[in-house]
Motif scaffolding. Structure first.
Motif: not given
Length: 395
Positions: A163, A170, A185
């Motif tokens: 991340f 991500a 993410p």
């Protein structure tokens, strides 16, 4: 009259002498205070520490001299402080995750996931654990509060997962696809795909300011430098060792160096991330694989999978200070350090087991049978403000 004149003259002489002494340095209290204040004002103030100008949106760097300042023993975020302490072990050949209670060393649950789970990865906000089902092309979310798995999310070739430090993306390490895939993410929707020319992208770590990260390419023996904000490869180099196979990547506490484990070179490559210069090899042991920093930022535990040992790297001394041998051997691979910093947990990749090791003595505390092919286990929860991914890189 004569005596009076003599006394007057004597008194005058004394007064003159005292006045002369005063002129030569005798000060009143007010004069001394004024002079002291003037002296104080003349002393330059110590220079103020300039805050690190990090990646936009990234939480501020706590200590420019220690990347891991937020990872002190027991310093759990309010987000995770009520989560039960567990060790999550992905078994690549059993397609399961073994869940271990670290207090009893017993498996308390077995979670069935997708094909070939490689790593268990804490999300940036630390609320979710993502199981990377590499050949099943899915990510299985686990709620670390309840230990229950959710509905798998389709993601192609998720060998490993990171991340960005600001939590914006991500980053999926699509090893066989030869891609770095930047995704949302939370939903994991694809945002940008970055093709790479190396083979086997797998591990990474971010700079102190979060503006770039270094990636290892396992199958072609190369390293990449990636601009985080631009999502662009800005550097690439071949490691100076025939048959190099780089694995885990970790940054030094002071943020000046990157360490890259190499299971074929049997050691760690060390390089300056800013200049991305030619790395130097430091031998540690056969099959060097995983890198884990101690809770006080003084040492790093280096798993040597090919010889069943753990080398202890001392950052200040810049050398291997100790080496621990697992009784009866083993294949120590990936893992993490307990929240209190007292136990190092590692998977035994080729022995279907997990090792718990005392970080003060190197003594093996437990050897726990699990599924087949245990790989990137996650100790959770851990201290820190946010997660950068892998098996738990926290800042």
């Amino acid at each position: 009259m004569h005596r009076l004149v003599k006394h007057t003259l004597a008194a005058s002489a004394v007064l003159t002498a005292l006045t002369a002494l005063a002129a030569c340095g005798t000060e009143t209290h007010d004069q001394a205070s004024t002079k002291h204040r003037a002296t104080q004002a003349a002393v330059p103030a110590p220079p103020k520490k300039r805050p690190v100008q990090g990646l936009p949106g990234m939480p501020p760097v706590l200590d420019p001299k220690d990347v891991y300042a937020a990872d002190r023993p027991g310093r759990l975020s309010p987000v995770v402080k009520d989560f039960p302490s567990r060790v999550y072990v992905p078994n690549t050949e059993s397609d399961t995750v073994s869940v271990i209670d670290p207090k009893t060393y017993e498996i308390v649950e077995t979670i069935h996931v997708g094909r070939q789970p490689q790593h268990v990865v804490p999300s940036w906000d630390m609320k979710t654990l993502w199981v990377n089902n590499n050949r099943g092309h899915t990510l299985t979310p686990i709620d670390p509060k309840t230990g229950k798995a959710g509905k798998p999310v389709e993601v192609h070739d998720p060998y490993n997962l990171y991340f960005t430090p600001n939590g914006k993306y991500a980053v999926v390490m699509a090893s066989l696809d030869r891609e770095l895939v930047f995704r949302d993410p939370h939903t994991m929707d694809r945002k940008k795909t970055v093709p790479v020319t190396c083979y086997g992208v797998n591990h990474a770590d971010f700079s102190l300011d979060g503006k770039y990260f270094i990636v290892s390419c396992e199958f072609s023996g190369e390293l990449l430098k990636v601009d985080t904000e631009k999502m662009k490869v800005v550097g690439q180099q071949k490691l100076p060792f025939d048959g190099a196979m780089p694995q885990d990547v970790k940054i030094s506490p002071d943020g000046k160096r990157f360490y890259v484990a190499d299971m074929m070179a049997d050691g760690m490559w060390v390089l300056d991330g800013a200049t991305f210069d030619k790395p130097k090899l430091i031998p540690t042991g056969k099959g060097t694989h995983g890198l884990y920093v101690s809770r006080d930022s003084r040492e790093m535990y280096v798993s040597n999978r090919g010889e069943g040992t753990i080398s202890v790297w001392d950052f200040a001394q810049n050398k291997v200070a100790r080496k621990w041998h697992l009784p009866d051997g083993g294949s120590p691979d990936m893992g993490g350090v307990s929240a209190d910093g007292k136990v190092l947990w590692l998977s035994g990749r080729y022995n279907a087991e997990v090792y718990a090791i005392d970080t003060r003595t190197g003594e093996q505390l437990a050897r726990i049978p699990v599924g087949s092919g245990p790989h990137g286990l996650a100790v959770y929860p851990q201290p820190g403000r946010y997660s950068l991914g892998h098996t738990g890189i926290f800042r």
